[in-house]
Enzyme design. Sequence first.
Site, PDB file in Angstrom:
ATOM      1  N   HIS A  81     -98.004  27.629 -57.216  1.00 50.25           N
ATOM      2  CA  HIS A  81     -98.648  28.417 -56.175  1.00 50.25           C
ATOM      3  C   HIS A  81     -98.141  29.853 -56.151  1.00 50.25           C
ATOM      4  O   HIS A  81     -98.886  30.787 -55.854  1.00 50.25           O
ATOM      5  CB  HIS A  81     -98.400  27.758 -54.812  1.00 50.25           C
ATOM      6  CG  HIS A  81     -99.239  28.313 -53.707  1.00 50.25           C
ATOM      7  ND1 HIS A  81    -100.611  28.167 -53.668  1.00 50.25           N
ATOM      8  CD2 HIS A  81     -98.907  29.008 -52.595  1.00 50.25           C
ATOM      9  CE1 HIS A  81    -101.079  28.745 -52.575  1.00 50.25           C
ATOM     10  NE2 HIS A  81    -100.066  29.271 -51.903  1.00 50.25           N
ATOM     11  N   SER A 132    -104.162  32.715 -51.303  1.00 54.61           N
ATOM     12  CA  SER A 132    -104.030  31.430 -50.616  1.00 54.61           C
ATOM     13  C   SER A 132    -105.009  31.386 -49.439  1.00 54.61           C
ATOM     14  O   SER A 132    -106.216  31.506 -49.647  1.00 54.61           O
ATOM     15  CB  SER A 132    -102.583  31.208 -50.188  1.00 54.61           C
ATOM     16  OG  SER A 132    -102.357  29.865 -49.854  1.00 54.61           O
ATOM     17  N   ASP A 161    -100.548  24.418 -59.357  1.00 54.51           N
ATOM     18  CA  ASP A 161    -100.463  24.681 -57.925  1.00 54.51           C
ATOM     19  C   ASP A 161    -100.718  23.386 -57.153  1.00 54.51           C
ATOM     20  O   ASP A 161    -101.741  22.724 -57.349  1.00 54.51           O
ATOM     21  CB  ASP A 161    -101.514  25.732 -57.544  1.00 54.51           C
ATOM     22  CG  ASP A 161    -101.327  26.286 -56.149  1.00 54.51           C
ATOM     23  OD1 ASP A 161    -100.635  25.642 -55.336  1.00 54.51           O
ATOM     24  OD2 ASP A 161    -101.876  27.355 -55.863  1.00 54.51           O
TER      25      ASP A 161
END
Length: 712
Positions: A685, A565, A651
Amino acid sequence: MTHPEPPVAERRPHTTEHHGRTRVDDYEWLREKESPEVVAHLAAENAHTEARTAHLADLRASIFDEIKARTRETDLSVPTRNRDHWYYARSFEGREYGASCRVPATGADDWTPPSPAEDCSADEPALPGEQVLLDLNELAEGHDFFSLGGSSISPDAALLAYSTDVVGDERYTVRIKDLATGELLPDEITGVLGGVTWDREGAHVYYTTVDDTWRADKIWRHTLGTTQDADELVHHEPDGRFWVGLGRTRSDRFLVIASGSKTTSEYRVLDADTPELGFRTFCERVEGVEYSLDHAVIGGQDRFLVLHNATGADFELSLAPIEPTPAEGWEPLIAHDPAVRLEDVDAFAGHLVVHQRSLGLTQLRILELGDEGVTEDYLVEFDEPVYTVGSGGNPNFHQPTVRLGYTTMAIPASVYDYDVRTRERTLLRRAPVLGGYDPADYEEHRLWATADDGERVPISIVARRGSREGVGGGTAPIPVLLYGYGAYETSIDPYFSIARLSMLDRGGAFAIAHVRGGGEMGRRWYDDGKLFAKQHTFSDFIACARHLVDTGWTTPERLVAEGASAGGLLMGAVANQAPGLFGGIVAGVPFVDVLTSMLDASLPLTVTEYDEWGNPEADPAVYDYIAGYSPYDNVTEQAYPPILAETSLHDTRVLYVEPAKWVARLRATAVEPDVLLRTEMSAGHGGVSGRYKAWHDRAFSLAWILDRMGLA
């Protein structure tokens, strides 16, 4: 060795102009998620990655088997008391998901959790009178992806509200279960962010929804027995920088709506004793002032605990009346201390628990309460030099103990009950690691690197004891996996991992670079790693890597970097800035196309993150600064280490297109690039759902890492 040719994304120049700067993006066309051409390209990338890693198939299988063999598959958590029941979770061998269960408590003063049978089968109760509340395997049946957003018991313990996501986009559907009959109520609430909060009477639930940019902006109240279109909008936050959430104080007296940006807070409270007053703003937002609220009874008086930064960056704990009160009316309880970052506070009838950190380590501070106020103020002590401690599973306002969670990089997650009066700590459970695991077989260290500007950056590292012994004595370099994040004031504290043992036992080490942008060293650490100081995050990580090389822990060829991320942004930046320092880089769901995302206010999270990254659309200086470090924009014709980029199609936080574009540009620009892209086609995600799928997923990454380390 001849490798198969990778997919080649066609160059289709897309030109944009901002502040007189012209930018050409050859791969923006990959954003068309529904395009058959894009889906085919991602499938081709997956096929290429599978072909390039086919030689690791046996190693992947071995790692999966090792994770499985070390994990007690049929297991259960320590029961937590909530009102008149003990609640716990169970897992079962061969099943992806677990179940949540409860049994009645035996007495009002019984705070010793029952000891369930650990060797019972999936079809047997772990405790007499066990009631299965949710069987997640049943809920997940027929779905490629499944996630439980949250579950909440009604105040009378008769109903269970729970939310599920079967896509991966974090839009949950809430259902309510009658625990006496097992039947679902007709109520169904869709498009919810997370779970729900009950009111004190159990007649309503509150929930949060998001706008088109995935910003939590509305709080709703649902009356049981009605349809969603009749729900009442309780609060709407119009400012695009702010998001909202709702909770209930542990005392059950107040419902609290929080509105917050990265730098500013505002709270509204509903007193269940005087509900006719509705939600009232406690203290109106003041730009740059962050605060949070909890309800406590101190010296016989109802007070609000206000944790705030109005008097200092590392926060102060103050007291206020249970009514709207400006900052001038807050009375200090724990004064601001620049050496101690106060992070949270939990209120109980007889004590307060303050979560804080100092010198990069988490701490728990206990304030005992008596008739006149605070009678004792002390820290819970631990022996290990590098550890993580926190509290959780403490839902009862009147409980005399505090449930603690404790771990190090060598000690598995441990659960304690801590008696605040006697200061006795009782170990209730240490997560089992099968196969004769002994923490003493591993060594942990806290190292300090020196950044370019002289700042000392902490590193936590663990290795198997004896792995650095050189021939004839002394030490020898070993492979190291260096992990980093560095954003949002999120601290990556030391933690234990069963999967990691597959690397440690093969002779590798695992290290965490506690870089600026995180919160490990207080608010200053965060401020020094965001906006126009973001470069510190990258240079800190590079400094940590160089420290590991210069002090003989490892060599560049055997040093692998990993982040996900915002940590994936870190990976992309260090790949550009110090490619010769790493033998491989793993970038998970990486935020690598920063400039494109922050220029598009319609994308999820963009506006709410202006305080983190800046607004390049409004400010040319911000545009230029982000353009100077954005990984996608700074790919150059140089040699890069091998890179594995991993992402998920659904995501909503970091869109799949960012790593897809980045890989395409690396392939077209870098010197002899060795870059792989792996896309989960049914995940979000957080990656795949289900523990066995997650183990396979991690085994894939670890096999690639071990190959880069020379340990395959």
